[in-house]
Design a protein around this motif. Structure first.
Motif, short mmCIF file in Angstrom:
data_model
loop_
_atom_site.label_atom_id
_atom_site.label_comp_id
_atom_site.label_asym_id
_atom_site.label_seq_id
_atom_site.Cartn_x
_atom_site.Cartn_y
_atom_site.Cartn_z
N PRO A 7 46.40 29.40 52.22
CA PRO A 7 47.41 29.37 51.16
C PRO A 7 46.86 28.61 49.95
O PRO A 7 45.99 27.73 50.09
N PHE A 8 47.37 28.91 48.78
CA PHE A 8 47.00 28.15 47.59
C PHE A 8 47.53 26.73 47.72
O PHE A 8 48.56 26.50 48.36
N VAL A 9 46.83 25.78 47.09
CA VAL A 9 47.26 24.39 47.13
C VAL A 9 47.35 23.83 45.71
O VAL A 9 46.78 24.39 44.77
N ALA A 10 48.05 22.72 45.59
CA ALA A 10 48.17 22.03 44.31
C ALA A 10 46.78 21.76 43.74
O ALA A 10 45.88 21.33 44.46
N GLY A 11 46.62 22.03 42.46
CA GLY A 11 45.34 21.81 41.80
C GLY A 11 44.44 23.03 41.76
O GLY A 11 43.48 23.06 40.99
N ASP A 12 44.72 24.04 42.58
CA ASP A 12 43.95 25.28 42.50
C ASP A 12 44.15 25.91 41.12
O ASP A 12 45.25 25.83 40.55
N TRP A 23 46.24 29.74 35.68
CA TRP A 23 47.20 28.67 35.89
C TRP A 23 46.59 27.61 36.81
O TRP A 23 45.86 27.91 37.74
N VAL A 24 46.97 26.35 36.58
CA VAL A 24 46.72 25.26 37.52
C VAL A 24 48.02 25.08 38.29
O VAL A 24 49.09 24.95 37.68
N LEU A 25 47.93 25.09 39.61
CA LEU A 25 49.14 25.01 40.42
C LEU A 25 49.62 23.58 40.58
O LEU A 25 48.84 22.66 40.84
N ALA A 26 50.94 23.39 40.43
CA ALA A 26 51.55 22.07 40.51
C ALA A 26 51.75 21.61 41.95
O ALA A 26 51.75 20.40 42.22
N ARG A 60 43.95 17.86 44.91
CA ARG A 60 45.27 18.22 45.45
C ARG A 60 46.15 16.99 45.54
O ARG A 60 47.31 17.00 45.11
N ALA A 61 45.61 15.92 46.10
CA ALA A 61 46.38 14.67 46.24
C ALA A 61 46.82 14.13 44.88
O ALA A 61 47.97 13.71 44.72
N GLN A 62 45.93 14.18 43.91
CA GLN A 62 46.27 13.69 42.57
C GLN A 62 47.37 14.53 41.94
O GLN A 62 48.29 13.99 41.31
N MET A 63 47.29 15.84 42.09
CA MET A 63 48.31 16.72 41.50
C MET A 63 49.67 16.48 42.15
O MET A 63 50.69 16.35 41.45
N LEU A 64 49.71 16.43 43.48
CA LEU A 64 50.98 16.19 44.16
C LEU A 64 51.55 14.82 43.82
O LEU A 64 52.76 14.66 43.65
N THR A 65 50.69 13.83 43.70
CA THR A 65 51.13 12.49 43.31
C THR A 65 51.72 12.50 41.90
O THR A 65 52.79 11.95 41.65
N THR A 66 51.02 13.15 40.98
CA THR A 66 51.50 13.24 39.60
C THR A 66 52.89 13.86 39.53
O THR A 66 53.80 13.31 38.88
N TRP A 67 53.07 14.98 40.20
CA TRP A 67 54.37 15.66 40.14
C TRP A 67 55.45 14.90 40.91
O TRP A 67 56.59 14.84 40.48
N THR A 81 58.64 19.21 40.81
CA THR A 81 58.75 17.81 41.21
C THR A 81 59.39 17.69 42.58
O THR A 81 58.89 16.96 43.45
N LEU A 82 60.47 18.40 42.79
CA LEU A 82 61.16 18.34 44.08
C LEU A 82 60.28 18.87 45.20
O LEU A 82 60.25 18.30 46.31
N THR A 83 59.53 19.92 44.95
CA THR A 83 58.63 20.48 45.96
C THR A 83 57.49 19.51 46.25
O THR A 83 57.14 19.28 47.41
N ALA A 84 56.90 18.92 45.21
CA ALA A 84 55.81 17.97 45.42
C ALA A 84 56.28 16.76 46.23
O ALA A 84 55.56 16.26 47.09
N ARG A 85 57.50 16.30 45.98
CA ARG A 85 58.04 15.17 46.75
C ARG A 85 58.19 15.53 48.22
O ARG A 85 57.96 14.70 49.09
N ARG A 86 58.57 16.76 48.49
CA ARG A 86 58.70 17.21 49.88
C ARG A 86 57.33 17.40 50.54
O ARG A 86 57.13 17.05 51.69
N GLN A 87 56.35 17.92 49.78
CA GLN A 87 55.02 18.18 50.33
C GLN A 87 54.17 16.91 50.44
O GLN A 87 53.19 16.91 51.17
N TRP A 88 54.53 15.90 49.69
CA TRP A 88 53.77 14.65 49.67
C TRP A 88 54.72 13.52 50.03
O TRP A 88 54.96 12.60 49.25
N PRO A 89 55.30 13.57 51.25
CA PRO A 89 56.35 12.63 51.63
C PRO A 89 55.86 11.19 51.68
O PRO A 89 54.70 10.91 51.99
N ASN A 90 56.76 10.30 51.35
CA ASN A 90 56.49 8.85 51.40
C ASN A 90 55.38 8.41 50.46
O ASN A 90 54.86 7.33 50.60
N LYS A 91 55.00 9.27 49.52
CA LYS A 91 53.95 8.90 48.58
C LYS A 91 54.54 8.54 47.22
O LYS A 91 53.85 8.08 46.35
#
Length: 96
Positions: A7-12, A23-26, A60-67, A81-91
């Motif tokens: 699957p595509f990931v954040a930052g691809d 596009w850069v994926l969020a 990927r980690a940087q993009m998810l953290t940013t969002w 933002t809501l999706t990144a928070r779910r995909q990067w829990p507790n971060k």
């Protein structure tokens, strides 16, 4: 071009076939859909995209953290933002 096996990931960086845009994926692909950075917010079918440049694990980690850490007035309604928070829990900061 071939469809990516993973699957595509954040930052691809992907090329969206119908528009020809790159596009850069969020955030990570979910349910066969992707969400690019930028404005206006949109959701597109992952099947309409091809990989141009794969994100590293660090990117990927940087993009998810940013969002996930966005705190502007629109972030509580921005699906990226809501999706990144779910995909990067507790971060991100709690008590949002």
């Amino acid at each position: 071009m071939q469809r990516l096996v993973r699957p595509f990931v954040a930052g691809d960086v992907v090329r969206h076939g119908p528009t020809g845009e790159e596009w850069v994926l969020a955030c990570d692909e979910e349910r066969g859909e992707v969400m690019p950075c930028g404005w206006p917010m949109c959701i597109a079918k992952a099947a309409d995209c091809v990989l141009v440049t794969a994100a590293t694990n660090t990117a990927r980690a940087q993009m998810l953290t940013t969002w996930s850490e966005k705190r502007d007035s629109e972030s509580s309604r921005d699906w990226r933002t809501l999706t990144a928070r779910r995909q990067w829990p507790n971060k991100h900061i709690s008590n949002i």
